[in-house]
Design an enzyme around this catalytic site. Sequence first.
Site, PDB file in Angstrom:
ATOM      1  NE  ARG A   1      -2.564  -7.900  -4.268  1.00 49.79           N
ATOM      2  CZ  ARG A   1      -3.382  -8.075  -3.231  1.00 49.79           C
ATOM      3  NH1 ARG A   1      -2.903  -8.111  -2.014  1.00 49.79           N
ATOM      4  NH2 ARG A   1      -4.674  -8.230  -3.420  1.00 49.79           N
TER       5      ARG A   1
ATOM      6  CE  LYS B   1     -11.969  -8.956   2.801  1.00 51.74           C
ATOM      7  NZ  LYS B   1     -10.725  -8.762   2.063  1.00 51.74           N
TER       8      LYS B   1
ATOM      9  CG  HIS C   1      -1.964  -0.984   1.301  1.00 50.14           C
ATOM     10  ND1 HIS C   1      -2.158  -1.818   2.385  1.00 50.14           N
ATOM     11  CD2 HIS C   1      -2.929  -1.315   0.397  1.00 50.14           C
ATOM     12  CE1 HIS C   1      -3.202  -2.608   2.157  1.00 50.14           C
ATOM     13  NE2 HIS C   1      -3.678  -2.333   0.952  1.00 50.14           N
TER      14      HIS C   1
ATOM     15  CB  SER D   1      -4.493  -6.454   4.366  1.00 55.78           C
ATOM     16  OG  SER D   1      -3.994  -5.187   4.003  1.00 55.78           O
TER      17      SER D   1
HETATM   18  O1  PNS Z   1      -8.601  -2.834   0.209  1.00 54.86           O
HETATM   19  P1  PNS Z   1      -9.837  -3.426  -0.389  1.00 54.86           P
HETATM   20  O2  PNS Z   1     -10.620  -4.167   0.669  1.00 54.86           O
HETATM   21  O3  PNS Z   1      -9.556  -4.250  -1.599  1.00 54.86           O
HETATM   22  O4  PNS Z   1     -10.746  -2.164  -0.869  1.00 54.86           O
HETATM   23  C1  PNS Z   1     -11.978  -2.382  -1.520  1.00 54.86           C
HETATM   24  C2  PNS Z   1     -12.751  -1.052  -1.655  1.00 54.86           C
HETATM   25  C3  PNS Z   1     -13.015  -0.447  -0.288  1.00 54.86           C
HETATM   26  C4  PNS Z   1     -11.975  -0.092  -2.511  1.00 54.86           C
HETATM   27  C5  PNS Z   1     -14.099  -1.410  -2.370  1.00 54.86           C
HETATM   28  O5  PNS Z   1     -14.741  -2.444  -1.675  1.00 54.86           O
HETATM   29  C6  PNS Z   1     -15.038  -0.231  -2.491  1.00 54.86           C
HETATM   30  O6  PNS Z   1     -14.872   0.600  -3.352  1.00 54.86           O
HETATM   31  N1  PNS Z   1     -16.041  -0.148  -1.584  1.00 54.86           N
HETATM   32  C7  PNS Z   1     -17.014   0.920  -1.560  1.00 54.86           C
HETATM   33  C8  PNS Z   1     -18.396   0.441  -2.006  1.00 54.86           C
HETATM   34  C9  PNS Z   1     -18.630   0.666  -3.495  1.00 54.86           C
HETATM   35  O7  PNS Z   1     -18.488   1.745  -4.025  1.00 54.86           O
HETATM   36  N2  PNS Z   1     -19.012  -0.439  -4.181  1.00 54.86           N
HETATM   37  C10 PNS Z   1     -19.329  -0.421  -5.612  1.00 54.86           C
HETATM   38  C11 PNS Z   1     -18.139  -0.852  -6.474  1.00 54.86           C
HETATM   39  S1  PNS Z   1     -18.584  -0.930  -8.194  1.00 54.86           S
END
Ligand code: PNS
Length: 159
Positions: free
Chosen positions: A91, A41, A17, A129
């Site tokens: 990744r 989660k 990150h 993570s």
């Molecule tokens: O670090 P992560 O857990 O991979 O991050 C995922 C994250 C938070 C970027 C993603 O889940 C997200 O954008 N959540 C917000 C909800 C949202 O906008 N969902 C629609 C996506 S099309």
Amino acid sequence: MTIAVYPGSFDPPTLGHIDIARRAAGLFARLVIGVSTRPGKAPLFTLDERLAMIARELAAAGIAAEVRAFDGLLTDFTRAIGAGTIVRGLRGAMDFDYEQPQAALNRRIGGGVETIFLAADPALQPISSTLVKEIARGGGAVDGLVPPGIAAEIRAKLA
Ligand code: PNS
């Protein structure tokens, strides 16, 4: 568009990150780290802990970025702060499969907001993570996967 958002759960922030944030900060006039209030989660760290950890590690690394929590849709957050770009690290192919539909739908519902992907540094490519937490829960060392302060916080949290 010179404002970008780098969103994530950051539960906890890893060296991967930090590397993506450093590289993104070099590409945009303003970088906002968006910390999701509702990670998919059950998080190991609270929102306040995740905000504090990423802010501290970015500052320690000399990376100019703001840290903000966001709730709900990412596209509402990008609109609220006037960002035209979402940054995500890739990744490998599994990340791409997960990210591609989100990028497409975020563009559709987010008024054309674009997602750009930065390829993970090969040395940091296996770090996630999720695996960091799994290693730590099993009693393994996570040094070299997360910043030293984060490793100590993981140990303290699991103790
Ligand atoms: O670090 P992560 O857990 O991979 O991050 C995922 C994250 C938070 C970027 C993603 O889940 C997200 O954008 N959540 C917000 C909800 C949202 O906008 N969902 C629609 C996506 S099309």
